[in-house]
Design a protein around this motif. Structure first.
Motif, PDB file in Angstrom:
ATOM      1  N   TYR A 185      12.544  38.980   3.780  1.00  9.36           N
ATOM      2  CA  TYR A 185      13.994  39.025   3.611  1.00  9.36           C
ATOM      3  C   TYR A 185      14.727  38.043   4.522  1.00  9.36           C
ATOM      4  CZ  TYR A 185      12.960  43.039   0.765  1.00  9.36           C
ATOM      5  OH  TYR A 185      12.474  43.848  -0.228  1.00  9.36           O
ATOM      6  N   ASP A 186      14.017  37.090   5.079  1.00  4.43           N
ATOM      7  CA  ASP A 186      14.682  36.047   5.858  1.00  4.43           C
ATOM      8  C   ASP A 186      15.357  35.089   4.871  1.00  4.43           C
ATOM      9  OD1 ASP A 186      15.371  33.820   7.394  1.00  4.43           O
ATOM     10  OD2 ASP A 186      13.761  34.229   8.815  1.00  4.43           O
ATOM     11  N   SER A 187      16.659  34.920   4.994  1.00  8.09           N
ATOM     12  CA  SER A 187      17.399  34.168   3.978  1.00  8.09           C
ATOM     13  C   SER A 187      17.209  32.655   4.078  1.00  8.09           C
ATOM     14  CB  SER A 187      18.885  34.524   4.038  1.00  8.09           C
ATOM     15  OG  SER A 187      19.482  33.910   5.165  1.00  8.09           O
ATOM     16  N   VAL A 188      16.299  32.183   4.908  1.00 13.02           N
ATOM     17  CA  VAL A 188      16.009  30.738   4.889  1.00 13.02           C
ATOM     18  C   VAL A 188      15.526  30.279   3.515  1.00 13.02           C
ATOM     19  CG1 VAL A 188      15.526  30.322   7.341  1.00 13.02           C
ATOM     20  CG2 VAL A 188      13.678  31.078   5.825  1.00 13.02           C
ATOM     21  N   TYR A 199      19.975  39.685   2.959  1.00 13.53           N
ATOM     22  CA  TYR A 199      19.624  38.596   2.036  1.00 13.53           C
ATOM     23  C   TYR A 199      20.667  38.383   0.940  1.00 13.53           C
ATOM     24  CZ  TYR A 199      16.406  35.318  -0.173  1.00 13.53           C
ATOM     25  OH  TYR A 199      15.825  34.173  -0.670  1.00 13.53           O
ATOM     26  N   TRP A 240       8.248  34.798   3.652  1.00 12.77           N
ATOM     27  CA  TRP A 240       9.423  34.942   4.526  1.00 12.77           C
ATOM     28  C   TRP A 240      10.106  36.299   4.359  1.00 12.77           C
ATOM     29  CZ3 TRP A 240      10.907  31.775   8.421  1.00 12.77           C
ATOM     30  CH2 TRP A 240      10.391  30.475   8.451  1.00 12.77           C
ATOM     31  N   ALA A 254      11.018  38.342  -6.765  1.00 14.47           N
ATOM     32  CA  ALA A 254      12.242  39.113  -6.976  1.00 14.47           C
ATOM     33  C   ALA A 254      11.906  40.544  -7.362  1.00 14.47           C
ATOM     34  CB  ALA A 254      13.090  38.463  -8.062  1.00 14.47           C
ATOM     35  N   ALA A 305      21.811  35.259   9.013  1.00 14.93           N
ATOM     36  CA  ALA A 305      21.197  36.512   9.458  1.00 14.93           C
ATOM     37  C   ALA A 305      21.737  37.716   8.702  1.00 14.93           C
ATOM     38  CB  ALA A 305      21.418  36.701  10.957  1.00 14.93           C
ATOM     39  N   ALA A 338      10.263  25.535   8.075  1.00 13.29           N
ATOM     40  CA  ALA A 338       9.964  25.809   9.487  1.00 13.29           C
ATOM     41  C   ALA A 338       8.512  26.239   9.633  1.00 13.29           C
ATOM     42  CB  ALA A 338      10.894  26.898  10.017  1.00 13.29           C
ATOM     43  N   LEU A 341      10.343  42.357  -4.237  1.00 11.81           N
ATOM     44  CA  LEU A 341      11.250  42.581  -3.118  1.00 11.81           C
ATOM     45  C   LEU A 341      12.506  43.339  -3.536  1.00 11.81           C
ATOM     46  CD1 LEU A 341      10.947  39.076  -1.422  1.00 11.81           C
ATOM     47  CD2 LEU A 341       9.941  41.217  -0.634  1.00 11.81           C
TER      48      LEU A 341
END
Lengths: 316, 441
Positions: free
Chosen positions: B276-279, B323, B274, B200, B320, B408, B203
């Motif tokens: 800023y990919d919100s997965v 975030y 990952w 946190a 998408a 993934a 990023l």
């Protein structure tokens, strides 16, 4: 992984942040910025054809004076065409996603995109969709790399070296993209960095060699070579945990009295816009140690260097 | 009438936490949808070679979001059922944060009936604790129970008011149905996307400490003590939550808890991978390694007695978003079984028998199902697992409409190769049977 999220393999360079960039790259940018300042910005007729025929868009989802204007001027001084698009008044207000907006702009065959967005990570996310260079013009609390570069340039210009220089950043570090870019940029150049803030605004989880954190400004003032004074960002939830403007000024404000306790040759920076009388006093801004106007001028030179490096490759 | 059909599952390792059996010598007979001792004479026998496979009684995922009614672009009862069958799951408990909220007997019945019509997985609906899950007025818990609600929860939101939680827990004792709370002090998490830690801070994402969860877990545990009510803690992830659970156990309060597979496999460093990919955006968020270790230990000690996926499918367009704007949640039904093997059994942290209790006897007890596992006369709900198969998670192969998972690309160990519900195969070798099998017996 959704296909839209697969990182594209590409030789195109973006400028998303200063975290992880290497020293040689930073030095090449600083050298180039120095040349830009000497040969173009400082001249009465600013003429260059370095980016003639190139076009880029400033896509700004947040207000900006310095960053947007200096990117626009930087592009124009280099002969590029520059268009400004703002979140307000664009199709974003009709519900278009930031990705679709960016893809539409790319479809108009521009050569680059400067993006500012209130959410951390948007330039990085856009970069995965686009084939053109993306330059981060400031994203949320994350980074503001061209601000970091202009701060580096300003100090480098005044001191000729950044190695072992002691930078003190004071303000709402936790919610500051400027602090993060300065932090990574100065550390990469071999400087020491001390972050000073009310305890609740310190990003205590970040631990790096050469990095220290404290809430006591008075203890570190005498050892500072450079003081970067951050704006108190009232619009960004950052007032939380801050009791009063008066207390802030009393404990963390760069007052005349505090400025006197700095080393003779110490520099004072502020990324702007300033809240005079809160984080910095008017009298301090007027002092010789204050490099605030150099920062603004250097912002143009540094952005010229960035634009030239990312978009100045051979045509066709 | 045609000849009677019997299925013989032979040669597998039967792991049945209900009967505390872990045996290579047990054959499983299925006759007319039920587990049988032996086939009737003259029956037509189909033999399944289960050598090298594990044979498990019905696996229950007691925390899923099927988004139906109301948000059917994210998931439906049909697509969710298919995802469950694909993942080797025989029963799910569906959270009531649908649109409208499942807070009336009619909606509970609708969810149940819709699940039966699809016929791929047993659905135990969970009813809302409060009207509209707004936290202001108790829902009609008695009539929700009459309609088939197996538990009550405002999941997605906490029951914020202590007074309301007290009332609900008091009811739970009377109704013999558990209250499942999503513990989160929202005044502390307001605006937060992630755990307040290294990722946190690097990023620059708004974050909250795990204390936000633990504070409400402690409150709930104390209220369970006060009321003698029946409390289940959804997706515990904070160290201090486990302390509260331990306190509840010492005082013999009626408190159980579940852990989510993503909290077992990942820590908040996944955000640095990952970016800023919100997965990776899930609530409660991915925690630091020390919390993950504490959670694993709590499972080993039996303090946490359930593993449930918190299956929260979202549309790609929603995930998408930037975030901070993207919705919370991970699509988990098709990885939970493998996650349990990979996190708990493969490293030797727990025996297979103890680990599978987390998806059989554990949730069975919380939901009050009283099944007997693969005992004679029980409905033939079972899963065959290839315990050594290594596979790479590819959300494009999911049956769920939600492809959002930070697993993934990960290599997991063990995979369901067949799922049976009520004596019918709902999935074989990754292929899910078509919906509309008619009623599950």
């Amino acid at each position: 992984m959704p296909s839209a999220w697969r990182k594209k393999e590409s030789a195109i360079n973006n400028l998303l942040g200063l975290e992880g960039v290497d020293r040689l790259f930073l030095e090449s940018l600083l050298e180039e910025a120095a040349g830009m300042k000497r040969d173009i910005v400082g001249k009465s007729r600013k003429k260059s054809t370095a980016l003639k025929g190139r076009a880029f868009v400033n896509l700004f989802f947040e207000p900006s004076t310095r960053t947007r204007t200096s990117f626009e001027l930087a592009g124009k001084y280099l002969g590029a065409d520059v268009v400004n698009v703002q979140g307000k008044g664009s199709s974003v207000e009709k519900g278009e996603t930031v990705y679709d907006t960016a893809l539409n702009i790319q479809a108009m065959q521009v050569d680059g995109l400067v993006v500012r967005h209130p959410a951390s990570g948007v330039p990085a996310q856009l970069q995965a969709y686009l084939d053109i260079p993306v330059i981060n013009g400031g994203d949320g609390f994350h980074e503001h790399p061209t601000q970091g570069l202009l701060d580096l340039f300003t100090v480098w210009e005044a001191r000729q070296s950044l190695r072992d220089c002691h930078l003190v950043i004071v303000g709402d570090i936790l919610h500051s993209r400027v602090a993060r870019s300065d932090l990574w940029g100065f550390l990469a150049m071999g400087a020491h960095v001390t972050l000073v803030a009310p305890a609740i605004w310190l990003p205590t989880e970040i631990r790096e060699t050469g990095l220290e954190m404290t809430s006591n400004l008075d203890n570190v003032l005498a050892a500072a070579d450079v003081v970067q004074v951050l704006r108190i960002q009232k619009e960004r939830r950052s007032m939380r945990g801050m009791p009063s403007v008066e207390e802030y000024r009393a404990r963390w404000g760069i007052t005349e009295e505090r400025a006197q306790r700095l080393k003779q040759d110490a520099l004072i920076l502020h990324p702007g816009p300033q809240n005079r009388g809160v984080e910095i006093d008017s009298a301090v801004m007027a002092q010789k140690a204050s490099k605030i106007w150099d920062q603004v001028e250097n912002g143009v030179a540094v952005r010229m260097a960035v634009l030239r490096q990312l978009m100045g490759g051979s045509h066709e | 009438m045609s000849d009677m059909q019997a299925i013989l599952i032979r040669g597998g390792r039967v792991i049945d936490p209900y009967r505390q059996i872990d045996s290579h010598d047990e054959d499983v007979w299925v006759v007319e949808g039920r587990v049988a001792k032996a086939p009737p004479t003259g029956a037509d026998v189909m033999e399944v070679d289960a050598r090298g496979l594990w044979v498990l009684p019905r696996l229950i995922d007691m925390h899923v979001h099927f988004r139906d009614p109301g948000q059917t672009w994210k998931e439906t009862i049909e697509t969710g059922s298919r995802a469950a069958a694909h993942g080797g799951i025989g029963a799910v408990a569906t959270m009531p944060n649908t649109v409208p909220v499942t807070d009336t007997p009619e909606l509970v019945e609708w969810v149940k009936n819709r699940g039966e019509a699809v016929g791929l997985v047993r659905i135990f609906p969970i009813g809302a604790v409060t009207v509209g899950s707004q936290g202001e007025e108790l829902a009609d818990l008695f009539r929700l129970k009459q309609a088939g609600a197996r538990a009550f929860s405002d999941d997605g939101l906490p029951v914020a008011s202590s007074r309301m939680m007290r009332a609900a827990l008091t009811y739970s004792r009377d109704l013999e149905r558990v209250i499942i709370n999503h513990a989160e002090d929202r005044s502390l998490t307001d605006g937060a996307s992630v755990h307040e830690g290294l990722a946190a801070h690097r990023l620059g994402l708004p974050a909250a400490p795990e204390t936000a969860e633990a504070m409400m877990v402690w409150r709930d545990v104390l209220l369970a003590g006060l009321t003698g009510g029946w409390l289940h803690l959804a997706h515990v992830s904070a160290r201090e939550s486990l302390e509260a659970l331990s306190y509840a156990r010492q005082h013999q309060y009626r408190v159980t808890a579940e852990a989510a597979p993503h909290h077992l496999l990942l820590n908040d460093e996944a955000l640095l991978r990952w970016q800023y990919d919100s997965v990776t955006k899930v609530n409660p968020p991915l925690r630091p390694e020390s919390s993950r270790q504490a959670l694993l230990k709590a499972l080993k000690q039996g303090l946490v007695n359930v593993v449930a996926s918190d299956h929260a499918p979202h549309h790609l367009d929603e995930k998408a978003l930037p975030y901070v704007q993207a919705p919370f949640g991970i699509s988990g039904l098709e990885t939970i079984l493998s996650a349990l093997i990979t996190a708990l059994i493969e490293p030797g942290l727990m025996t297979a028998l103890d680990a599978w209790a987390l998806m059989t006897t554990g949730p069975d007890q919380v939901l009050g199902l009283h099944s007997q596992g693969l005992a004679e006369g029980e409905p033939a709900d079972l899963t065959l697992i290839n315990p050594t198969r290594k596979w790479q998670v590819d959300p494009a192969a999911f049956y769920s409409l939600g492809h959002n998972t930070p697993l993934a690309g990960m290599k997991l160990t063990g995979q369901a190769v067949a799922t049976m519900v009520g004596g019918r195969w709902t999935m074989r070798e990754g292929e899910v049977a078509y919906a509309g099998l008619s009623e599950i017996s």
